[in-house]
Design a protein around this motif. Structure first.
Motif, short mmCIF file in Angstrom:
data_model
loop_
_atom_site.label_atom_id
_atom_site.label_comp_id
_atom_site.label_asym_id
_atom_site.label_seq_id
_atom_site.Cartn_x
_atom_site.Cartn_y
_atom_site.Cartn_z
N PRO A 24 0.91 2.83 4.23
CA PRO A 24 -0.37 2.10 4.10
C PRO A 24 -0.18 0.60 3.89
CG PRO A 24 -0.35 4.03 2.70
CD PRO A 24 1.02 3.89 3.23
N LYS A 25 0.86 0.23 3.16
CA LYS A 25 1.09 -1.19 2.91
C LYS A 25 1.47 -1.91 4.20
CE LYS A 25 3.04 -2.26 -1.01
NZ LYS A 25 3.99 -2.61 -2.08
N ILE A 26 2.33 -1.31 5.02
CA ILE A 26 2.72 -1.91 6.29
C ILE A 26 1.51 -2.04 7.21
CG2 ILE A 26 4.05 -1.51 8.40
CD1 ILE A 26 6.26 -0.37 6.60
N ILE A 27 0.70 -1.00 7.28
CA ILE A 27 -0.49 -1.05 8.14
C ILE A 27 -1.46 -2.12 7.66
CG2 ILE A 27 -2.53 0.25 8.86
CD1 ILE A 27 -0.70 2.75 8.91
N ALA A 28 -1.69 -2.20 6.35
CA ALA A 28 -2.63 -3.19 5.81
C ALA A 28 -2.12 -4.61 6.06
CB ALA A 28 -2.83 -2.95 4.31
N ILE A 29 -0.84 -4.84 5.87
CA ILE A 29 -0.29 -6.17 6.10
C ILE A 29 -0.36 -6.53 7.58
CG2 ILE A 29 1.85 -7.52 6.04
CD1 ILE A 29 2.48 -6.14 3.39
N PHE A 30 -0.10 -5.56 8.46
CA PHE A 30 -0.18 -5.82 9.89
C PHE A 30 -1.61 -6.17 10.31
CE2 PHE A 30 -0.72 -4.28 14.28
CZ PHE A 30 0.17 -5.12 14.91
N VAL A 31 -2.59 -5.44 9.80
CA VAL A 31 -4.00 -5.72 10.14
C VAL A 31 -4.41 -7.09 9.59
CG1 VAL A 31 -6.38 -5.00 9.68
CG2 VAL A 31 -4.67 -3.32 10.36
N THR A 32 -3.96 -7.40 8.38
CA THR A 32 -4.26 -8.71 7.80
C THR A 32 -3.65 -9.82 8.64
OG1 THR A 32 -4.29 -7.74 5.61
CG2 THR A 32 -4.04 -10.14 5.74
N MET A 33 -2.43 -9.60 9.11
CA MET A 33 -1.77 -10.61 9.94
C MET A 33 -2.54 -10.82 11.25
SD MET A 33 2.20 -10.78 11.16
CE MET A 33 2.76 -10.34 9.54
N VAL A 78 -2.98 -3.36 -2.04
CA VAL A 78 -2.73 -2.00 -1.53
C VAL A 78 -1.73 -1.29 -2.43
CG1 VAL A 78 -1.77 -0.69 0.39
CG2 VAL A 78 -3.38 -2.52 0.83
N GLY A 79 -0.71 -1.98 -2.87
CA GLY A 79 0.28 -1.38 -3.77
C GLY A 79 -0.34 -0.94 -5.08
N VAL A 80 -1.22 -1.77 -5.65
CA VAL A 80 -1.87 -1.41 -6.91
C VAL A 80 -2.80 -0.22 -6.72
CG1 VAL A 80 -3.56 -2.22 -8.62
CG2 VAL A 80 -1.66 -3.69 -7.95
N VAL A 81 -3.55 -0.21 -5.63
CA VAL A 81 -4.46 0.91 -5.37
C VAL A 81 -3.68 2.21 -5.20
CG1 VAL A 81 -6.09 1.86 -3.68
CG2 VAL A 81 -6.33 -0.49 -4.46
N ILE A 82 -2.59 2.17 -4.46
CA ILE A 82 -1.80 3.37 -4.25
C ILE A 82 -1.11 3.80 -5.53
CG2 ILE A 82 0.17 4.31 -3.01
CD1 ILE A 82 -0.76 2.71 -0.60
N ALA A 83 -0.65 2.85 -6.32
CA ALA A 83 -0.04 3.20 -7.61
C ALA A 83 -1.06 3.84 -8.53
CB ALA A 83 0.55 1.95 -8.26
N LEU A 84 -2.29 3.33 -8.53
CA LEU A 84 -3.35 3.94 -9.32
C LEU A 84 -3.65 5.35 -8.83
CD1 LEU A 84 -5.44 3.52 -11.58
CD2 LEU A 84 -6.99 2.64 -9.84
N PHE A 85 -3.71 5.54 -7.52
CA PHE A 85 -3.92 6.86 -6.93
C PHE A 85 -2.80 7.81 -7.33
CE2 PHE A 85 -3.02 9.78 -3.38
CZ PHE A 85 -4.18 10.51 -3.39
N GLN A 86 -1.56 7.33 -7.29
CA GLN A 86 -0.43 8.17 -7.67
C GLN A 86 -0.49 8.53 -9.15
OE1 GLN A 86 2.93 5.83 -6.33
NE2 GLN A 86 3.28 7.26 -4.65
N ALA A 87 -0.89 7.60 -9.97
CA ALA A 87 -0.98 7.87 -11.41
C ALA A 87 -2.09 8.87 -11.71
CB ALA A 87 -1.21 6.58 -12.18
N LEU A 88 -3.22 8.75 -11.00
CA LEU A 88 -4.34 9.66 -11.25
C LEU A 88 -4.07 11.07 -10.74
CD1 LEU A 88 -7.33 7.29 -10.45
CD2 LEU A 88 -6.57 8.06 -12.69
N THR A 89 -3.39 11.19 -9.62
CA THR A 89 -3.14 12.51 -9.03
C THR A 89 -1.78 13.07 -9.40
OG1 THR A 89 -2.27 11.53 -7.00
CG2 THR A 89 -4.65 12.02 -7.07
N GLN A 90 -0.96 12.32 -10.06
CA GLN A 90 0.39 12.70 -10.44
C GLN A 90 1.26 13.05 -9.24
OE1 GLN A 90 0.19 15.65 -13.51
NE2 GLN A 90 -0.66 14.22 -14.98
N ILE A 91 0.97 12.42 -8.10
CA ILE A 91 1.83 12.53 -6.92
C ILE A 91 2.84 11.39 -7.03
CG2 ILE A 91 1.97 12.37 -4.41
CD1 ILE A 91 -0.92 13.36 -4.31
N GLU A 126 5.46 10.47 -5.02
CA GLU A 126 6.25 10.33 -3.80
C GLU A 126 6.54 8.85 -3.57
OE1 GLU A 126 8.43 11.08 -0.59
OE2 GLU A 126 7.61 12.63 -1.89
N MET A 127 7.81 8.50 -3.52
CA MET A 127 8.20 7.09 -3.41
C MET A 127 7.84 6.49 -2.05
SD MET A 127 9.36 6.36 -6.32
CE MET A 127 10.29 4.87 -6.16
N THR A 128 7.83 7.30 -1.00
CA THR A 128 7.57 6.77 0.35
C THR A 128 6.09 6.65 0.66
OG1 THR A 128 7.72 8.99 1.29
CG2 THR A 128 9.75 7.68 1.22
#
Length: 88
Positions: free
Chosen positions: A53-62, A31-44, A46-48
């Motif tokens: 999404p990472k917390i939600i994905a980890i919770f669902v995985t758990m 999830v971190g890599v996907v969001i970092a790629l999204f941020q790099a492609l859109t030039q957004i 935002e650190m937060t």
């Protein structure tokens, strides 16, 4: 209890820790890599944006992996209890 038995229990404990934590760590990484790629492609930049999404994905995985995690930890605990009962 000999030193070899203590090392065996410690080794099994470390492997159990790795097996139990691996699903959440992999999902967090992906999830971190996907969001970092999204941020790099859109030039957004935002650190937060990564955290929610990472917390939600980890919770669902758990939630999905909970039966496997419980069975893995219970098997380790059974081995430790058996060693305590046997006295070796």
């Amino acid at each position: 209890m000999t030193g070899a038995e203590v090392l065996d229990i410690a080794t099994q404990g470390i492997w159990t820790l790795l097996i139990v934590s691996l699903p959440m760590m992999l999902v967090g990484l992906l999830v971190g890599v996907v969001i970092a790629l999204f941020q790099a492609l859109t030039q957004i930049q935002e650190m937060t944006l990564v955290f929610v999404p990472k917390i939600i994905a980890i919770f669902v995985t758990m939630l999905i992996a909970l039966p496997f995690l419980g069975a893995t930890m219970a098997a380790y605990m059974d081995r430790v209890v058996d060693m305590i009962i046997m006295g070796s």
